[in-house]
Design a protein around this motif. Structure first.
Motif: not given
Length: 140
Positions: A97-122
């Motif tokens: 969220v950086g401005h009023a135009g995108n302040c309604t974001r509440y879900l994100a989708f990360l779609i993986y099209f390939n494998d990554n051995e390191a994984g995704t870290k949060f």
């Protein structure tokens, strides 16, 4: 809450998307952290992915939002594909969220099209989580 949905997309579709991304003349390589492409002009692929994301949002809401506090009238922004090159690109801690135009974001989708051995870290105040970044998986 984060939820990994495994093997949502077939490998053949993932390979097709990567090939199409790689050959796209509008691919934006101006970012330091990743290469990016808005894919709204890929009408069939965008339509299919948006339908899948809407279904996953419904499932996610039923499981994680029993009090129905998330917006009931959901819409999905234009889809963006990003490529992260090993040892070159990254996706650091940030806020969407950086401005009023995108302040309604509440879900994100990360779609993986390939494998990554390191994984995704949060990283969260409670610690960090690692998810398997495998072809066809979608993280909500």
């Amino acid at each position: 809450m984060m939820q990994m949905y495994e093997k949502v997309l077939p490998k053949s579709f993932c390979d097709y998307m990567i090939d199409k991304f790689e050959s796209e003349p509008q691919l934006d390589k101006s970012y330091e952290m990743f290469d990016q492409l808005e894919i709204r002009h890929w009408e069939d692929e965008s339509h299919d992915l948006i339908a899948i994301c809407k279904d996953l949002a419904e499932h996610y809401a039923k499981f994680y939002d029993p009090m129905k506090m998330m917006p009931q009238n959901r819409k999905i922004e234009a889809l963006r594909m990003k490529r992260y090159k090993p040892n070159t690109h990254s996706f650091p801690l940030h806020v969407d969220v950086g401005h009023a135009g995108n302040c309604t974001r509440y879900l994100a989708f990360l779609i993986y099209f390939n494998d990554n051995e390191a994984g995704t870290k949060f990283y969260t105040p409670e610690g960090h989580f690692t998810f398997e970044a495998e072809c066809g998986n979608i993280l909500v």
